[in-house]
Enzyme design. Structure first.
Site, mmCIF file in Angstrom:
data_model
loop_
_atom_site.group_PDB
_atom_site.id
_atom_site.type_symbol
_atom_site.label_atom_id
_atom_site.label_comp_id
_atom_site.label_asym_id
_atom_site.label_seq_id
_atom_site.Cartn_x
_atom_site.Cartn_y
_atom_site.Cartn_z
ATOM 1 C CD GLU A 171 -2.994 -1.002 0.331
ATOM 2 O OE1 GLU A 171 -3.086 0.015 -0.377
ATOM 3 O OE2 GLU A 171 -3.775 -1.957 0.226
ATOM 4 C CB CYS A 194 -1.543 7.004 1.345
ATOM 5 S SG CYS A 194 -2.988 6.124 1.980
ATOM 6 C CD GLU A 234 2.809 10.259 -1.052
ATOM 7 O OE1 GLU A 234 3.888 9.647 -0.956
ATOM 8 O OE2 GLU A 234 1.723 9.772 -0.702
HETATM 9 P P1 NAD Z 1 8.515 4.511 4.680
HETATM 10 O O1 NAD Z 1 8.500 3.717 3.439
HETATM 11 O O2 NAD Z 1 9.660 5.392 4.942
HETATM 12 O O3 NAD Z 1 8.402 3.557 5.971
HETATM 13 C C1 NAD Z 1 7.331 2.668 6.164
HETATM 14 C C2 NAD Z 1 7.781 1.519 7.020
HETATM 15 O O4 NAD Z 1 8.793 0.795 6.328
HETATM 16 C C3 NAD Z 1 8.390 1.910 8.365
HETATM 17 O O5 NAD Z 1 7.962 0.987 9.339
HETATM 18 C C4 NAD Z 1 9.890 1.774 8.117
HETATM 19 O O6 NAD Z 1 10.632 1.468 9.277
HETATM 20 C C5 NAD Z 1 9.928 0.616 7.162
HETATM 21 N N1 NAD Z 1 11.125 0.589 6.298
HETATM 22 C C6 NAD Z 1 11.911 1.623 5.912
HETATM 23 N N2 NAD Z 1 12.916 1.176 5.121
HETATM 24 C C7 NAD Z 1 12.757 -0.154 5.002
HETATM 25 C C8 NAD Z 1 13.461 -1.183 4.307
HETATM 26 N N3 NAD Z 1 14.533 -0.924 3.564
HETATM 27 N N4 NAD Z 1 13.002 -2.446 4.398
HETATM 28 C C9 NAD Z 1 11.899 -2.744 5.125
HETATM 29 N N5 NAD Z 1 11.202 -1.827 5.821
HETATM 30 C C10 NAD Z 1 11.610 -0.542 5.749
HETATM 31 O O7 NAD Z 1 7.136 5.314 4.664
HETATM 32 P P2 NAD Z 1 6.622 6.362 5.754
HETATM 33 O O8 NAD Z 1 7.387 7.626 5.574
HETATM 34 O O9 NAD Z 1 6.567 5.724 7.088
HETATM 35 O O10 NAD Z 1 5.119 6.585 5.286
HETATM 36 C C11 NAD Z 1 4.763 7.531 4.346
HETATM 37 C C12 NAD Z 1 4.444 6.882 3.027
HETATM 38 O O11 NAD Z 1 3.482 5.849 3.224
HETATM 39 C C13 NAD Z 1 3.830 7.824 2.040
HETATM 40 O O12 NAD Z 1 4.392 7.636 0.770
HETATM 41 C C14 NAD Z 1 2.361 7.432 2.027
HETATM 42 O O13 NAD Z 1 1.684 7.750 0.861
HETATM 43 C C15 NAD Z 1 2.450 5.961 2.256
HETATM 44 N N6 NAD Z 1 1.190 5.423 2.807
HETATM 45 C C16 NAD Z 1 0.408 4.637 2.014
HETATM 46 C C17 NAD Z 1 -0.810 4.155 2.472
HETATM 47 C C18 NAD Z 1 -1.680 3.276 1.615
HETATM 48 O O14 NAD Z 1 -2.511 2.575 2.163
HETATM 49 N N7 NAD Z 1 -1.540 3.264 0.303
HETATM 50 C C19 NAD Z 1 -1.222 4.469 3.752
HETATM 51 C C20 NAD Z 1 -0.409 5.273 4.549
HETATM 52 C C21 NAD Z 1 0.805 5.745 4.053
#
Ligand code: NAD
Length: 489
Positions: free
Chosen positions: A257, A291, A390
């Site tokens: 997601e 998101c 975004e």
């Molecule tokens: P992010 O990708 O930085 O982090 C998300 C999660 O992934 C965190 O728990 C982080 O620790 C983990 N992570 C980071 N690097 C990783 C790696 N290399 N391997 C595995 N896990 C890793 O995202 P964020 O900044 O926490 O969230 C914001 C983003 O999430 C935005 O782009 C937003 O649009 C998206 N989002 C999408 C939805 C949806 O349902 N489509 C919902 C909420 C947020």
């Protein structure tokens, strides 16, 4: 049962095998309060390889018992957990608020309640998620069973720390999987506080575990050889890495997601007040850190001036609700942290250097904490970064358009495909446009919303797979075909 955790008694241990334990490694997470930048904690555990292995082993051990547990018993455990979440709504929301900054009334309450409701919804499916059977005219009866996958995991973001737990853990557990939750390093406390509730609900040891950590913990999970599925919510770059790690390790199943840059298309014949209300709410809820926020607003030229006036006023009104998340009157809190503040401010600053015209907002509010005015750009260059990327803050871009054809092309000219909205009172146009949007979800005379019983997710680079409804259960199970030879005597 009241949770023992609060702002003054933060959970700072991993929850493995139904016990709180210290992490094996010495690395810690540091958390700050976005309301004023003050330190919340610098000793929150970061789970390392040994912690992940221990949790996976506990999950594997628990799996056979959990998948075999009776439907009524499993359902009652999930119901009980939902009830306990609701009983602790205030304290869980507070534990999120101290590092996310989201006010209780406009966000904290909603997402904790959504988590509880998702558990209830999925509990209701447990004895209704039927398999299939096929004709036996060829002498073989075919039964298709929905089998759980084993130890599964959810890696969640900071912007919906509890809501996303429900979306992932509830269907995983309802279908008989064990589940490891990895909250975001920016918002770990509500997840870490779930331990006593997990135990009191009756989940056996090893079935539902919580490992705090950063991307390094997430990477260990995504590449683990014995985790069978990862459901991830977060950014597109991380989602791509996770899919790659899953493929390179054990081909674990992946649901992604990811991000969005969702269009709202407002036609001349719409109800103007309704369009202004939905589009202004969409980009300011949770300080725009959503998101599926409608961050591109396209308005047909006949009502453009009137819409702009209404939208500008609505944004000014929203700005008056920005403030400390702990105050009752606040409707919009700060951005999550300094990094996000710098990111959003950078977009606003560069946006004013020839990308578009600043209509309203654009300024920091106060000099402490990460508050920013809801911001709108008009006359935006469609190739500019504020139009194509975004931003993940309360910043939208507006453009006028002449024809439906022209605006459908611009709406779909993006890597994203999460949400879209169409505002019109012409039912034929609404349905035509809804079908022509390249997106996982479309609102007609509404936008940026979701329902637990209908598929949630994105097309194109906004995601892979769907959450919610029966689709979530399918994503945590695999069909197994059992062939019975009826010709054998
Ligand atoms: P992010 O990708 O930085 O982090 C998300 C999660 O992934 C965190 O728990 C982080 O620790 C983990 N992570 C980071 N690097 C990783 C790696 N290399 N391997 C595995 N896990 C890793 O995202 P964020 O900044 O926490 O969230 C914001 C983003 O999430 C935005 O782009 C937003 O649009 C998206 N989002 C999408 C939805 C949806 O349902 N489509 C919902 C909420 C947020």
């Amino acid at each position: 049962m009241a949770s023992k955790f609060s702002k003054s008694n933060l959970p700072k241990q991993l929850f493995i095998n139904n016990e709180y334990v210290d992490s094996k490694g010495s690395k810690k997470l540091t958390l700050k309060n976005p309301a004023d930048g003050s330190l919340v904690a610098d000793d929150v555990p970061l789970a390392d390889e040994r912690d992940v292995d221990i949790a996976v082993a506990a999950g594997e051990k628990a799996f056979a018992g959990w998948r075999a547990i009776g439907a009524v018993e499993r359902r009652n455990i999930l119901y009980k957990f939902a009830e306990l979440i609701e009983e602790n709504l205030d304290s869980l929301a507070e534990l999120t608020r101290i590092t996310l900054g989201a006010p209780f009334e406009t966000f904290g309450k909603f997402e904790a309640a959504m988590c509880a409701e998702t558990f209830r919804y999925n509990a209701g499916w447990i004895d209704k998620f039927a398999g299939e059977s096929y004709p036996q005219d060829d002498g073989f009866m075919k039964i298709v069973r929905n089998e759980p996958l084993g130890v599964t995991a959810g890696i969640v973001p900071w912007n919906g720390p509890l809501g996303t737990v429900g979306l992932k853990a509830a269907p995983a557990l309802a279908t008989g999987n064990c589940f490891i939750l990895k909250p975001s390093e920016k918002t770990p406390f509500a997840a870490l506080a779930l331990g006593p509730l997990i135990k009191a609900a009756g989940f056996p040891p090893g079935v539902f575990q919580v490992l705090s950590g950063d991307g390094s913990t997430g990477a260990l999970i995504a590449s683990h050889m014995k985790i069978r599925k990862v459901s991830f919510t977060g950014s597109i770059p991380t989602g791509k890495k996770i899919q790659e790690m899953a493929a390179k390790s054990n081909l674990k199943r992946v649901t992604l997601e990811l991000g969005g840059k969702s269009p709202a298309v407002v036609f001349d014949d719409c109800n103007l007040d309704n369009a202004v209300t939905w589009t202004s709410n969409a980009i300011t809820a949770n300080t725009g850190q959503v998101c599926f926020a409608a961050s591109r607003v396209y308005v047909q030229e006949g009502i453009y001036d009137k819409f702009i006036e209404g939208y500008k006023n609505a944004m000014k009104e929203k700005a008056s609700g920005v403030g400390s998340p702990d105050e009752k009157k606040t409707t919009i809190g700060p951005l999550v942290d300094e990094a996000q503040f710098k990111r959003v401010s950078g977009f606003i600053e560069r946006g004013q250097q020839g990308q578009g015209k600043l209509l309203v907002g654009g300024q920091r509010i106060g000099d402490k904490g990460y508050y920013i005015e809801p911001t709108v750009f008009t006359d935006v260059d469609p190739t500019s970064e504020i139009h194509t990327q975004e931003i993940f803050g309360p910043v939208s871009v507006v453009r006028s358009f002449k024809t439906e054809e022209e605006i459908m092309e611009l709406s779909n000219n993006t890597q994203f495909g999460l949400m879209a909205g169409v505002f019109t009172q012409d039912i034929n146009k609404a349905l035509r446009v809804a079908s022509n949007f390249d997106s996982g979800m479309v609102g007609v005379n509404c936008v940026s919303m979701m329902f637990g019983n209908a598929p949630f997710g994105g097309s194109k680079e906004s995601g892979v797979g769907r959450e919610c409804g029966i689709h979530a259960l399918r994503a945590f199970t695999e069909p197994k075909t059992v062939m019975i030879n009826l010709t054998y005597q």
